[in-house]
Design a protein around this motif. Structure first.
Motif, PDB file in Angstrom:
ATOM      1  N   ARG A 215      -3.511   7.137   7.618  1.00 49.87           N
ATOM      2  CA  ARG A 215      -3.221   8.548   7.897  1.00 49.87           C
ATOM      3  C   ARG A 215      -2.516   8.690   9.239  1.00 49.87           C
ATOM      4  O   ARG A 215      -1.513   9.395   9.365  1.00 49.87           O
ATOM      5  CB  ARG A 215      -4.508   9.385   7.876  1.00 49.87           C
ATOM      6  N   LEU A 216      -3.024   7.995  10.238  1.00 50.82           N
ATOM      7  CA  LEU A 216      -2.424   8.058  11.572  1.00 50.82           C
ATOM      8  C   LEU A 216      -1.024   7.445  11.592  1.00 50.82           C
ATOM      9  O   LEU A 216      -0.150   7.902  12.334  1.00 50.82           O
ATOM     10  CB  LEU A 216      -3.335   7.379  12.592  1.00 50.82           C
ATOM     11  N   HIS A 217      -0.806   6.430  10.779  1.00 50.48           N
ATOM     12  CA  HIS A 217       0.512   5.804  10.632  1.00 50.48           C
ATOM     13  C   HIS A 217       1.523   6.841  10.119  1.00 50.48           C
ATOM     14  O   HIS A 217       2.614   6.978  10.676  1.00 50.48           O
ATOM     15  CB  HIS A 217       0.380   4.618   9.670  1.00 50.48           C
ATOM     16  N   ILE A 218       1.146   7.565   9.099  1.00 47.66           N
ATOM     17  CA  ILE A 218       2.016   8.619   8.563  1.00 47.66           C
ATOM     18  C   ILE A 218       2.239   9.682   9.630  1.00 47.66           C
ATOM     19  O   ILE A 218       3.369  10.129   9.852  1.00 47.66           O
ATOM     20  CB  ILE A 218       1.400   9.238   7.295  1.00 47.66           C
ATOM     21  N   ASP A 219       1.164  10.093  10.281  1.00 49.51           N
ATOM     22  CA  ASP A 219       1.220  11.132  11.301  1.00 49.51           C
ATOM     23  C   ASP A 219       2.130  10.721  12.466  1.00 49.51           C
ATOM     24  O   ASP A 219       2.906  11.532  12.977  1.00 49.51           O
ATOM     25  CB  ASP A 219      -0.202  11.407  11.798  1.00 49.51           C
ATOM     26  N   ARG A 220       2.054   9.479  12.866  1.00 50.83           N
ATOM     27  CA  ARG A 220       2.831   8.983  14.008  1.00 50.83           C
ATOM     28  C   ARG A 220       4.316   8.837  13.659  1.00 50.83           C
ATOM     29  O   ARG A 220       5.181   9.185  14.448  1.00 50.83           O
ATOM     30  CB  ARG A 220       2.270   7.641  14.478  1.00 50.83           C
ATOM     31  N   TRP A 221       4.610   8.316  12.470  1.00 49.45           N
ATOM     32  CA  TRP A 221       5.980   7.937  12.154  1.00 49.45           C
ATOM     33  C   TRP A 221       6.755   8.954  11.314  1.00 49.45           C
ATOM     34  O   TRP A 221       7.984   8.965  11.347  1.00 49.45           O
ATOM     35  CB  TRP A 221       6.009   6.597  11.431  1.00 49.45           C
ATOM     36  N   PHE A 222       6.053   9.786  10.539  1.00 44.00           N
ATOM     37  CA  PHE A 222       6.770  10.617   9.573  1.00 44.00           C
ATOM     38  C   PHE A 222       6.549  12.122   9.742  1.00 44.00           C
ATOM     39  O   PHE A 222       7.492  12.865   9.935  1.00 44.00           O
ATOM     40  CB  PHE A 222       6.437  10.171   8.152  1.00 44.00           C
ATOM     41  N   TYR A 223       5.318  12.569   9.630  1.00 40.61           N
ATOM     42  CA  TYR A 223       5.030  14.002   9.706  1.00 40.61           C
ATOM     43  C   TYR A 223       3.558  14.196   9.987  1.00 40.61           C
ATOM     44  O   TYR A 223       2.754  13.296   9.732  1.00 40.61           O
ATOM     45  CB  TYR A 223       5.417  14.721   8.408  1.00 40.61           C
ATOM     46  N   PRO A 224       3.195  15.358  10.517  1.00 43.44           N
ATOM     47  CA  PRO A 224       1.768  15.633  10.728  1.00 43.44           C
ATOM     48  C   PRO A 224       1.024  15.511   9.397  1.00 43.44           C
ATOM     49  O   PRO A 224       1.421  16.108   8.395  1.00 43.44           O
ATOM     50  CB  PRO A 224       1.749  17.070  11.249  1.00 43.44           C
ATOM     51  N   CYS A 225      -0.018  14.706   9.395  1.00 44.81           N
ATOM     52  CA  CYS A 225      -0.738  14.420   8.153  1.00 44.81           C
ATOM     53  C   CYS A 225      -2.229  14.696   8.359  1.00 44.81           C
ATOM     54  O   CYS A 225      -2.955  13.866   8.900  1.00 44.81           O
ATOM     55  CB  CYS A 225      -0.510  12.962   7.741  1.00 44.81           C
ATOM     56  N   SER A 226      -2.643  15.865   7.924  1.00 45.72           N
ATOM     57  CA  SER A 226      -4.056  16.217   8.007  1.00 45.72           C
ATOM     58  C   SER A 226      -4.852  15.362   7.026  1.00 45.72           C
ATOM     59  O   SER A 226      -4.283  14.709   6.136  1.00 45.72           O
ATOM     60  CB  SER A 226      -4.242  17.695   7.660  1.00 45.72           C
ATOM     61  N   HIS A 227      -6.149  15.405   7.166  1.00 41.54           N
ATOM     62  CA  HIS A 227      -7.001  14.672   6.215  1.00 41.54           C
ATOM     63  C   HIS A 227      -6.830  15.223   4.798  1.00 41.54           C
ATOM     64  O   HIS A 227      -6.818  14.452   3.833  1.00 41.54           O
ATOM     65  CB  HIS A 227      -8.457  14.713   6.670  1.00 41.54           C
ATOM     66  N   GLY A 228      -6.687  16.530   4.678  1.00 39.40           N
ATOM     67  CA  GLY A 228      -6.477  17.128   3.359  1.00 39.40           C
ATOM     68  C   GLY A 228      -5.162  16.705   2.735  1.00 39.40           C
ATOM     69  O   GLY A 228      -5.096  16.394   1.540  1.00 39.40           O
ATOM     70  N   MET A 229      -4.113  16.666   3.537  1.00 44.91           N
ATOM     71  CA  MET A 229      -2.814  16.208   3.022  1.00 44.91           C
ATOM     72  C   MET A 229      -2.902  14.741   2.621  1.00 44.91           C
ATOM     73  O   MET A 229      -2.351  14.337   1.594  1.00 44.91           O
ATOM     74  CB  MET A 229      -1.714  16.410   4.062  1.00 44.91           C
ATOM     75  N   HIS A 230      -3.605  13.959   3.410  1.00 48.31           N
ATOM     76  CA  HIS A 230      -3.754  12.539   3.101  1.00 48.31           C
ATOM     77  C   HIS A 230      -4.482  12.361   1.767  1.00 48.31           C
ATOM     78  O   HIS A 230      -4.115  11.514   0.959  1.00 48.31           O
ATOM     79  CB  HIS A 230      -4.507  11.853   4.248  1.00 48.31           C
ATOM     80  N   ARG A 231      -5.496  13.183   1.540  1.00 49.49           N
ATOM     81  CA  ARG A 231      -6.209  13.127   0.269  1.00 49.49           C
ATOM     82  C   ARG A 231      -5.264  13.460  -0.886  1.00 49.49           C
ATOM     83  O   ARG A 231      -5.312  12.828  -1.948  1.00 49.49           O
ATOM     84  CB  ARG A 231      -7.393  14.086   0.279  1.00 49.49           C
ATOM     85  N   ASN A 232      -4.392  14.444  -0.700  1.00 52.72           N
ATOM     86  CA  ASN A 232      -3.425  14.779  -1.747  1.00 52.72           C
ATOM     87  C   ASN A 232      -2.488  13.614  -2.026  1.00 52.72           C
ATOM     88  O   ASN A 232      -2.138  13.352  -3.181  1.00 52.72           O
ATOM     89  CB  ASN A 232      -2.627  16.026  -1.368  1.00 52.72           C
ATOM     90  N   LEU A 233      -2.079  12.909  -0.975  1.00 57.37           N
ATOM     91  CA  LEU A 233      -1.252  11.718  -1.170  1.00 57.37           C
ATOM     92  C   LEU A 233      -2.010  10.671  -1.985  1.00 57.37           C
ATOM     93  O   LEU A 233      -1.455  10.054  -2.893  1.00 57.37           O
ATOM     94  CB  LEU A 233      -0.856  11.112   0.173  1.00 57.37           C
ATOM     95  N   ALA A 234      -3.271  10.491  -1.654  1.00 57.80           N
ATOM     96  CA  ALA A 234      -4.089   9.506  -2.368  1.00 57.80           C
ATOM     97  C   ALA A 234      -4.180   9.833  -3.852  1.00 57.80           C
ATOM     98  O   ALA A 234      -4.199   8.932  -4.686  1.00 57.80           O
ATOM     99  CB  ALA A 234      -5.481   9.436  -1.752  1.00 57.80           C
ATOM    100  N   ASP A 235      -4.238  11.113  -4.168  1.00 61.27           N
ATOM    101  CA  ASP A 235      -4.285  11.496  -5.574  1.00 61.27           C
ATOM    102  C   ASP A 235      -3.005  11.099  -6.300  1.00 61.27           C
ATOM    103  O   ASP A 235      -3.041  10.727  -7.482  1.00 61.27           O
ATOM    104  CB  ASP A 235      -4.556  12.991  -5.707  1.00 61.27           C
ATOM    105  N   MET A 236      -1.872  11.133  -5.604  1.00 61.78           N
ATOM    106  CA  MET A 236      -0.613  10.683  -6.216  1.00 61.78           C
ATOM    107  C   MET A 236      -0.617   9.185  -6.468  1.00 61.78           C
ATOM    108  O   MET A 236       0.056   8.706  -7.371  1.00 61.78           O
ATOM    109  CB  MET A 236       0.574  11.025  -5.314  1.00 61.78           C
TER     110      MET A 236
END
Length: 142
Positions: free
Chosen positions: A84-105
């Motif tokens: 999650r922090l990797h995404i947040d650091r390099w791409f876009y702000p990634c909340s825990h909820g957004m990260h969970r949505n990514l995991a569902d994909m």
């Protein structure tokens, strides 16, 4: 840096193949716009580091799964948080909820699932479960 140079070393991934779909699905989102803004500035060294960090996270999760560690265990959740922090650091702000949505994909879309499954059968679900457990861990801290 042009797009050819940006993805040098990642030839096995055809980023152009999905461009139209990505823009159609997420092009209007703040996350997409921020990701495009950030990634335009990255050089070859940045992309190498991004790739290495991602490999460390997913390789670690694959190892944990192979060892029989629980996806809801501390080690797996810590790697999920690193992702999650990797995404947040390099791409876009990634909340825990957004990260969970990514995991569902990762399990809903066969292309994502195939990416994980090449590392080990069941890894897509393991990663999804680790991310869900991490999100719950952070939600319960509030």
């Amino acid at each position: 840096m042009d797009r050819t140079e940006m993805f040098e070393g990642l030839e096995e991934f055809d980023h152009e193949q999905y461009r139209e779909e990505v823009e159609r699905r997420w092009g209007h989102s703040d996350a997409y716009q921020e990701s495009m803004r950030r990634t335009r500035a990255y050089g070859k060294e940045d992309w190498t580091r991004i790739t290495e960090e991602g490999e460390t996270v997913f390789g670690g999760l694959a190892e944990l799964m192979a060892e029989g560690a629980p996806a809801a265990g501390r080690a797996a959740m810590d790697l999920a948080e690193a992702h999650r922090l990797h995404i947040d650091r390099w791409f876009y702000p990634c909340s825990h909820g957004m990260h969970r949505n990514l995991a569902d994909m990762y399990t809903a879309d066969p292309r994502f699932e195939a990416y994980f499954e090449q590392r080990g059968e069941g890894l897509a679900v393991f990663v999804q479960d680790a991310i869900r457990a991490n999100e719950a861990r952070w939600r319960n801290r509030s």
